[in-house]
Design a protein around this motif. Structure first.
Motif, PDB file in Angstrom:
ATOM      1  N   ARG A   1       0.840  -1.190   0.000  1.00  0.00           N
ATOM      2  CA  ARG A   1       0.000   0.000   0.000  1.00  0.00           C
ATOM      3  C   ARG A   1       0.879   1.245   0.000  1.00  0.00           C
ATOM      4  O   ARG A   1       1.719   1.428   0.871  1.00  0.00           O
ATOM      5  CB  ARG A   1      -0.881  -0.019   1.240  1.00  0.00           C
ATOM      6  N   LEU A   2       0.673   2.105  -0.996  1.00  0.00           N
ATOM      7  CA  LEU A   2       1.466   3.323  -1.101  1.00  0.00           C
ATOM      8  C   LEU A   2       0.940   4.393  -0.156  1.00  0.00           C
ATOM      9  O   LEU A   2      -0.260   4.478   0.110  1.00  0.00           O
ATOM     10  CB  LEU A   2       1.428   3.867  -2.528  1.00  0.00           C
ATOM     11  N   PHE A   3       1.847   5.220   0.344  1.00  0.00           N
ATOM     12  CA  PHE A   3       1.459   6.414   1.082  1.00  0.00           C
ATOM     13  C   PHE A   3       2.177   7.595   0.452  1.00  0.00           C
ATOM     14  O   PHE A   3       3.167   7.436  -0.264  1.00  0.00           O
ATOM     15  CB  PHE A   3       1.806   6.297   2.573  1.00  0.00           C
ATOM     16  N   ALA A   4       1.667   8.780   0.707  1.00  0.00           N
ATOM     17  CA  ALA A   4       2.267   9.990   0.152  1.00  0.00           C
ATOM     18  C   ALA A   4       2.135  11.114   1.165  1.00  0.00           C
ATOM     19  O   ALA A   4       1.200  11.139   1.970  1.00  0.00           O
ATOM     20  CB  ALA A   4       1.576  10.388  -1.153  1.00  0.00           C
TER      21      ALA A   4
ATOM     22  N   GLN B   1       0.767  20.099   5.340  1.00  0.00           N
ATOM     23  CA  GLN B   1       1.262  18.841   4.804  1.00  0.00           C
ATOM     24  C   GLN B   1       0.434  17.705   5.383  1.00  0.00           C
ATOM     25  O   GLN B   1       0.165  17.680   6.583  1.00  0.00           O
ATOM     26  CB  GLN B   1       2.735  18.648   5.152  1.00  0.00           C
ATOM     27  N   TRP B   2       0.039  16.772   4.515  1.00  0.00           N
ATOM     28  CA  TRP B   2      -0.819  15.656   4.907  1.00  0.00           C
ATOM     29  C   TRP B   2      -0.166  14.350   4.498  1.00  0.00           C
ATOM     30  O   TRP B   2       0.316  14.227   3.379  1.00  0.00           O
ATOM     31  CB  TRP B   2      -2.163  15.757   4.196  1.00  0.00           C
TER      32      TRP B   2
ATOM     33  N   LEU C   1     -10.002  16.807   5.921  1.00  0.00           N
ATOM     34  CA  LEU C   1     -10.859  17.957   6.190  1.00  0.00           C
ATOM     35  C   LEU C   1      -9.991  19.200   6.148  1.00  0.00           C
ATOM     36  O   LEU C   1      -9.187  19.447   7.052  1.00  0.00           O
ATOM     37  CB  LEU C   1     -11.547  17.836   7.550  1.00  0.00           C
ATOM     38  N   SER C   2     -10.117  19.962   5.088  1.00  0.00           N
ATOM     39  CA  SER C   2      -9.280  21.130   4.870  1.00  0.00           C
ATOM     40  C   SER C   2     -10.065  22.388   5.214  1.00  0.00           C
ATOM     41  O   SER C   2     -11.248  22.504   4.901  1.00  0.00           O
ATOM     42  CB  SER C   2      -8.855  21.177   3.410  1.00  0.00           C
ATOM     43  N   HIS C   3      -9.393  23.328   5.861  1.00  0.00           N
ATOM     44  CA  HIS C   3     -10.028  24.596   6.216  1.00  0.00           C
ATOM     45  C   HIS C   3      -9.763  25.622   5.129  1.00  0.00           C
ATOM     46  O   HIS C   3      -9.253  26.705   5.381  1.00  0.00           O
ATOM     47  CB  HIS C   3      -9.511  25.082   7.569  1.00  0.00           C
TER      48      HIS C   3
ATOM     49  N   VAL D   1       3.459  16.865  -4.377  1.00  0.00           N
ATOM     50  CA  VAL D   1       3.768  15.636  -3.647  1.00  0.00           C
ATOM     51  C   VAL D   1       5.208  15.719  -3.165  1.00  0.00           C
ATOM     52  O   VAL D   1       6.129  15.872  -3.955  1.00  0.00           O
ATOM     53  CB  VAL D   1       3.561  14.395  -4.541  1.00  0.00           C
ATOM     54  N   LEU D   2       5.389  15.636  -1.855  1.00  0.00           N
ATOM     55  CA  LEU D   2       6.711  15.764  -1.266  1.00  0.00           C
ATOM     56  C   LEU D   2       7.413  14.418  -1.143  1.00  0.00           C
ATOM     57  O   LEU D   2       8.639  14.353  -1.209  1.00  0.00           O
ATOM     58  CB  LEU D   2       6.600  16.395   0.125  1.00  0.00           C
TER      59      LEU D   2
END
Length: 146
Positions: free
Chosen positions: A37-40, A48-49, A58-60, A76-77
């Motif tokens: 399973r990939l994560f980013a 940063q998420w 949930l973005s403000h 994408v970091l």
């Protein structure tokens, strides 16, 4: 002691050979689909998420997309799997990493009351603060071999 022994740096040729082997091993894992399973780590709305597939964010912030629209998160970091992690300096190339999300809901936050009051001066100021919110679901994180 005051003197340190000199640090031996690796040979440039050996370093290049080792680097090529690591890149080849990672490309083989990606080509065979054996990375798990990939994560980013993405940069979105000044934050940063760390996300994986089917995560909710949930973005403000208010974005220019309607509910149900699919968007592509391009900043994408970092991308990783079970056996590897690819780090951008500062970002990974858009052609190699693709993170897609769907706008699930656009709402406003709970009202916050900001009250100013001075005793014995008949001074009262009441302000209700509401911020826009956007709920995103991460659909896919795709990595292409280089």
């Amino acid at each position: 002691t005051l003197f340190r022994s000199p640090v031996k740096l690796p040979d440039a040729r050996e370093e290049a050979i080792h680097h090529a082997e690591v890149v080849q091993r990672i490309n083989n894992l990606i080509a065979n689909g054996q990375f798990g399973r990939l994560f980013a780590v993405i940069h979105f709305a000044s934050r940063q998420w760390k996300v994986t597939n089917e995560d909710l964010i949930l973005s403000h912030a208010d974005i220019d997309a309607k509910c149900g629209d699919k968007i592509r998160l391009e900043k994408v970091l970092l991308v990783g799997g079970d056996d590897f992690t690819l780090i951008g300096k500062p970002l990974l190339d858009r052609d190699h990493v693709r993170v897609e999300a769907t706008v699930i809901e656009k709402t406003e936050s709970c009202p916050k009351i900001h009250m100013r009051f001075w005793k014995r001066h008949r001074y009262q100021r009441k302000r209700i603060i509401v911020h826009p919110q956007t709920l995103l679901r991460i659909n896919t994180i795709d990595r292409k071999s280089t």
